[in-house]
Design a protein around this motif. Structure first.
Motif, PDB file in Angstrom:
ATOM      1  N   VAL A 183       0.851  -1.185   0.000  1.00  0.00           N
ATOM      2  CA  VAL A 183       0.000   0.000   0.000  1.00  0.00           C
ATOM      3  C   VAL A 183       0.886   1.233   0.000  1.00  0.00           C
ATOM      4  CG1 VAL A 183      -1.764   1.301   1.231  1.00  0.00           C
ATOM      5  CG2 VAL A 183      -1.831  -1.202   1.245  1.00  0.00           C
ATOM      6  N   SER A 184       0.661   2.145  -0.934  1.00  0.00           N
ATOM      7  CA  SER A 184       1.383   3.418  -0.980  1.00  0.00           C
ATOM      8  C   SER A 184       0.414   4.541  -0.653  1.00  0.00           C
ATOM      9  CB  SER A 184       1.986   3.652  -2.368  1.00  0.00           C
ATOM     10  OG  SER A 184       2.961   2.679  -2.654  1.00  0.00           O
ATOM     11  N   PHE A 185       0.835   5.432   0.239  1.00  0.00           N
ATOM     12  CA  PHE A 185      -0.008   6.543   0.676  1.00  0.00           C
ATOM     13  C   PHE A 185       0.482   7.821   0.014  1.00  0.00           C
ATOM     14  CE2 PHE A 185      -0.695   9.927   3.952  1.00  0.00           C
ATOM     15  CZ  PHE A 185      -2.059  10.043   3.777  1.00  0.00           C
ATOM     16  N   HIS A 186      -0.366   8.414  -0.817  1.00  0.00           N
ATOM     17  CA  HIS A 186      -0.015   9.652  -1.520  1.00  0.00           C
ATOM     18  C   HIS A 186      -1.083  10.706  -1.227  1.00  0.00           C
ATOM     19  CE1 HIS A 186       3.171   7.710  -3.854  1.00  0.00           C
ATOM     20  NE2 HIS A 186       2.343   6.700  -4.003  1.00  0.00           N
ATOM     21  N   PRO A 187      -0.877  11.569  -0.238  1.00  0.00           N
ATOM     22  CA  PRO A 187      -1.883  12.586   0.070  1.00  0.00           C
ATOM     23  C   PRO A 187      -2.071  13.550  -1.100  1.00  0.00           C
ATOM     24  CG  PRO A 187       0.157  13.031   1.237  1.00  0.00           C
ATOM     25  CD  PRO A 187       0.315  11.679   0.612  1.00  0.00           C
ATOM     26  N   GLU A 246      -3.018   6.955  10.596  1.00  0.00           N
ATOM     27  CA  GLU A 246      -3.407   5.621  11.057  1.00  0.00           C
ATOM     28  C   GLU A 246      -4.051   4.858   9.914  1.00  0.00           C
ATOM     29  OE1 GLU A 246      -6.824   3.965  14.007  1.00  0.00           O
ATOM     30  OE2 GLU A 246      -5.364   5.320  14.934  1.00  0.00           O
ATOM     31  N   VAL A 247      -3.659   3.611   9.722  1.00  0.00           N
ATOM     32  CA  VAL A 247      -4.247   2.741   8.701  1.00  0.00           C
ATOM     33  C   VAL A 247      -5.099   1.687   9.401  1.00  0.00           C
ATOM     34  CG1 VAL A 247      -3.800   1.121   6.822  1.00  0.00           C
ATOM     35  CG2 VAL A 247      -2.294   3.093   7.156  1.00  0.00           C
ATOM     36  N   THR A 248      -6.366   1.586   9.016  1.00  0.00           N
ATOM     37  CA  THR A 248      -7.293   0.615   9.596  1.00  0.00           C
ATOM     38  C   THR A 248      -7.686  -0.409   8.535  1.00  0.00           C
ATOM     39  OG1 THR A 248      -8.174   2.285  11.114  1.00  0.00           O
ATOM     40  CG2 THR A 248      -9.499   0.303  10.782  1.00  0.00           C
ATOM     41  N   TRP A 249      -7.568  -1.682   8.869  1.00  0.00           N
ATOM     42  CA  TRP A 249      -7.895  -2.769   7.937  1.00  0.00           C
ATOM     43  C   TRP A 249      -9.230  -3.401   8.334  1.00  0.00           C
ATOM     44  CZ3 TRP A 249      -4.650  -3.805   3.831  1.00  0.00           C
ATOM     45  CH2 TRP A 249      -3.380  -3.211   3.874  1.00  0.00           C
ATOM     46  N   ASP A 250     -10.109  -3.571   7.352  1.00  0.00           N
ATOM     47  CA  ASP A 250     -11.382  -4.261   7.561  1.00  0.00           C
ATOM     48  C   ASP A 250     -11.245  -5.653   6.947  1.00  0.00           C
ATOM     49  OD1 ASP A 250     -13.954  -4.974   8.056  1.00  0.00           O
ATOM     50  OD2 ASP A 250     -14.871  -3.677   6.534  1.00  0.00           O
ATOM     51  N   LEU A 251     -10.911  -6.645   7.777  1.00  0.00           N
ATOM     52  CA  LEU A 251     -10.576  -7.984   7.289  1.00  0.00           C
ATOM     53  C   LEU A 251     -11.678  -8.986   7.630  1.00  0.00           C
ATOM     54  CD1 LEU A 251      -6.844  -8.043   8.458  1.00  0.00           C
ATOM     55  CD2 LEU A 251      -7.693  -7.571   6.154  1.00  0.00           C
TER      56      LEU A 251
END
Length: 226
Positions: free
Chosen positions: A15-19, A210-215
């Motif tokens: 996962v790459s985060f690009h604001p 913060e990264v939240t995963w819905d698994l």
């Protein structure tokens, strides 16, 4: 090829985060520390270019910032005991030092001034360190490791000066410090390089991400890096 053990046997997702920062506001505060190489190899055009770059930096700092100037060679010295507020008085003192600078401090011992700066207590402002150097050092791995260990509190930028500068050192320093590098040849225009570095440093930091995963049930996650 099927791998039955180790990390590669797991399902992987990158996962790459690009604001989306269409309009980036410039911070009017921050702590700016300039570490200037004044070793013997900086003689001639190189110390001249370093002094010109420092002058441009000092004249362009935001009004509500704190700053300091550190000179190094075989030893190092600081303009102020700790970073001071950017005032007419402190700027005048810094400009006097800038005008008098010479390449008269011996060898190139980069680790100790960096250690001194990075281990100082961080003010309640983003801290940005600018390294101006033409040289290479025998302990570059230790220098880069030191910067990496403080990357959560300090961004490190670098201005490589002269044709013989160690590009691997300069790029390694800014990669570890989440900063930006620029290089100037002996006859290059300095102002665009300084503006590029300072503009990047003055961008407001994005924090508390913060990264939240819905698994689905039964699926666990291992984040690398944490």
């Amino acid at each position: 090829m099927y791998i039955s053990e180790g990390l590669l046997k797991e399902d992987l997702l990158m996962v790459s985060f690009h604001p989306d920062l269409k309009q980036v506001s410039m911070s009017n505060c921050g702590e700016y520390i300039f570490i200037i190489d004044r070793s013997g190899s900086m003689n001639g055009d190189r110390i001249k270019n370093a002094k010109e770059a420092l002058l441009l930096f000092l004249k362009s700092l935001p009004q509500s910032c704190h700053f300091n100037v550190v000179s190094f060679g075989s030893e190092f010295s600081c303009l102020f005991d700790g970073s001071e507020s950017y005032t007419e008085k402190s700027l005048k003192k810094a400009l006097k030092l800038q005008k008098e600078m010479e390449a008269d401090m011996g060898g190139t011992e980069m680790y100790k001034p960096l250690e001194h700066v990075l281990k100082a207590k961080v003010k309640n402002q983003p801290r940005n360190v600018f390294l101006l150097t033409d040289g290479d050092v025998g302990n570059s791995a230790q220098v880069i490791s030191l910067i990496k260990s403080h990357c959560s509190t300090t961004r490190v930028f670098a201005l490589g000066i002269g044709e013989g500068v160690s590009t691997s050192l300069v790029k390694g320093v800014v990669r570890a410090g989440d900063g930006l590098a620029e290089f100037i040849a002996d006859d290059a225009r300095i102002q665009p390089k300084v503006v590029s570095l300072l503009k990047c440093a003055m961008q407001q930091a994005v924090t508390n991400i913060e990264v939240t995963w819905d698994l689905p049930p039964g699926v666990s996650l291992v984040s690398i890096p944490t």
